[in-house]
Each structure stands twice: as structure tokens, then as C-alpha cells.
Enzyme design. Structure first.
Site, PDB file in Angstrom:
ATOM      1  N   ALA A  84       3.561  -0.014  -6.116  1.00 19.11           N
ATOM      2  CA  ALA A  84       2.660   0.250  -7.247  1.00 19.11           C
ATOM      3  C   ALA A  84       1.924  -0.996  -7.727  1.00 19.11           C
ATOM      4  CB  ALA A  84       3.444   0.881  -8.387  1.00 19.11           C
ATOM      5  N   TYR A  96       7.529   9.903   1.405  1.00 23.67           N
ATOM      6  CA  TYR A  96       7.754   8.644   2.117  1.00 23.67           C
ATOM      7  C   TYR A  96       8.646   8.774   3.353  1.00 23.67           C
ATOM      8  CZ  TYR A  96       5.796   6.770  -2.211  1.00 23.67           C
ATOM      9  OH  TYR A  96       4.968   6.504  -3.272  1.00 23.67           O
ATOM     10  N   ASN A 126       3.324  -4.217   1.870  1.00 28.03           N
ATOM     11  CA  ASN A 126       3.225  -2.971   1.119  1.00 28.03           C
ATOM     12  C   ASN A 126       3.605  -3.321  -0.314  1.00 28.03           C
ATOM     13  OD1 ASN A 126       3.465  -0.527  -0.155  1.00 28.03           O
ATOM     14  ND2 ASN A 126       4.545   0.477   1.527  1.00 28.03           N
TER      15      ASN A 126
HETATM   16  C1  DQA Z   1       3.050   3.108  -1.587  1.00 27.44           C
HETATM   17  C2  DQA Z   1       2.044   3.859  -2.458  1.00 27.44           C
HETATM   18  C3  DQA Z   1       2.080   3.386  -3.895  1.00 27.44           C
HETATM   19  O1  DQA Z   1       1.150   4.109  -4.686  1.00 27.44           O
HETATM   20  C4  DQA Z   1       3.470   3.592  -4.479  1.00 27.44           C
HETATM   21  O2  DQA Z   1       3.516   3.088  -5.782  1.00 27.44           O
HETATM   22  C5  DQA Z   1       4.530   3.004  -3.609  1.00 27.44           C
HETATM   23  C6  DQA Z   1       4.447   3.174  -2.173  1.00 27.44           C
HETATM   24  C7  DQA Z   1       3.115   3.669  -0.152  1.00 27.44           C
HETATM   25  O3  DQA Z   1       3.690   3.004   0.691  1.00 27.44           O
HETATM   26  O4  DQA Z   1       2.614   4.783   0.111  1.00 27.44           O
HETATM   27  O5  DQA Z   1       5.515   2.472  -4.116  1.00 27.44           O
HETATM   28  O6  DQA Z   1       2.656   1.757  -1.508  1.00 27.44           O
END
Ligand code: DQA
Length: 142
Positions: free
Chosen positions: A76, A21, A73
């Protein structure tokens, strides 16, 4: 007026799996979104919650609060929250789903989005730039 919503665990940006990330924090992301909003001539409100119900309530209220589009966003929740899907489907604003990582290149459970089908589109794998592109669409793309 754009609402930028970040869901569970995105408050940990910067320290959470930085190889996936990146090293920028949620604060950095929100500062960027506000700067991009200025460039695009649109005001931006950023919110984050680890609670599904809080996200639902912000979505329910967004139209009445004068927002014109939502960048979300969902973290999950993307992969299993029918409640979030229904909240998006049940309100009139255009919504763009953003993922920082390329969810399709990761674990199989991340390949399913139950929310994307009720969004105008989905951006995945372009890092924080995805938020800007979503904001551009919501201000210029329709
Ligand atoms: C996410 C991808 C999801 O699978 C994960 O659970 C996240 C972050 C991303 O920004 O890449 O929390 O949404």
C-alpha cells in the site's frame, strides 16, 4: 545481484485475501525468486518489512552493497509514500515495481502509484510471475 523487496502486509501472503493474492506464502515467493535467479545466472537477496523506514534504508544501501537492480512490491505504500518515491529517485539502480494483483482493476485508491514514475517500469496483475519478469528485465533487458 538483485534485491527483491516486499513491503507492508506481504508477510501475510498465502492467508491474506487468497482470492486476490493467491495461496503461495512469502516463503514460497522467495524460494521461487532464488530459483529464478539461478536460472538467470544472478544472485538474489529477498527482504520484507512492514516498516517504511526499513525499506528506505535498504534502498539507500543497495548500490553500495553491490546490488545491480531492485524489484519492489511496495504494498500500500505504493499509493501514498512520497518518502519511498524519493528514496527510489535518489539512488542510481534500476528499479521495477511489481504488484501481484491488477491494481487498476481494484479500488480507485489503488489506481495511483506515487512510486511508478521513478521506476523503470511497473508490472501489475500477473501474480508471482511479475517478479520473474522484473528480474529478467534487470538481468537481460537493459
Ligand atoms: C499489492 C497491491 C496494493 O494495492 C496492496 O496494498 C498490497 C499488495 C499487490 O501486490 O497487488 O499490499 O502491492
Amino acid at each position: 545481484m538483485i534485491l527483491v523487496l516486499n513491503g507492508p502486509n506481504l508477510n501475510l501472503l498465502g492467508t491474506r485475501e487468497p482470492e486476490v493474492y493467491g495461496r503461495e506464502t512469502l516463503g514460497d515467493l522467495e524460494t521461487l525468486c532464488e530459483a529464478w535467479g539461478s536460472e538467470l545466472g544472478v544472485s538474489v537477496t529477498c527482504r520484507q518489512s512492514n516498516y517504511e523506514g526499513q525499506l528506505l534504508e535498504w534502498i539507500h544501501e543497495a548500490g553500495g552493497a553491490g546490488f545491480t537492480g531492485i524489484v519492489i512490491n511496495p504494498g500500500a505504500l505504493t499509493h501514498y509514500s512520497y518518502a519511498l518515491r524519493d528514496a527510489i529517485a535518489g539512488q542510481p539502480l534500476p528499479v521495477v515495481e511489481v504488484h501481484i494483483s491488477n491494481v487498476d482493476a481494484r479500488e480507485a485508491f489503488r489506481h495511483t502509484s506515487v512510486t511508478a514514475a521513478v521506476c523503470r517500469g511497473k508490472i501489475s496483475g500477473l501474480g508471482l510471475l511479475g517478479y520473474r519478469l522484473a528480474m529478467e528485465f534487470l538481468t537481460e533487458g537493459r
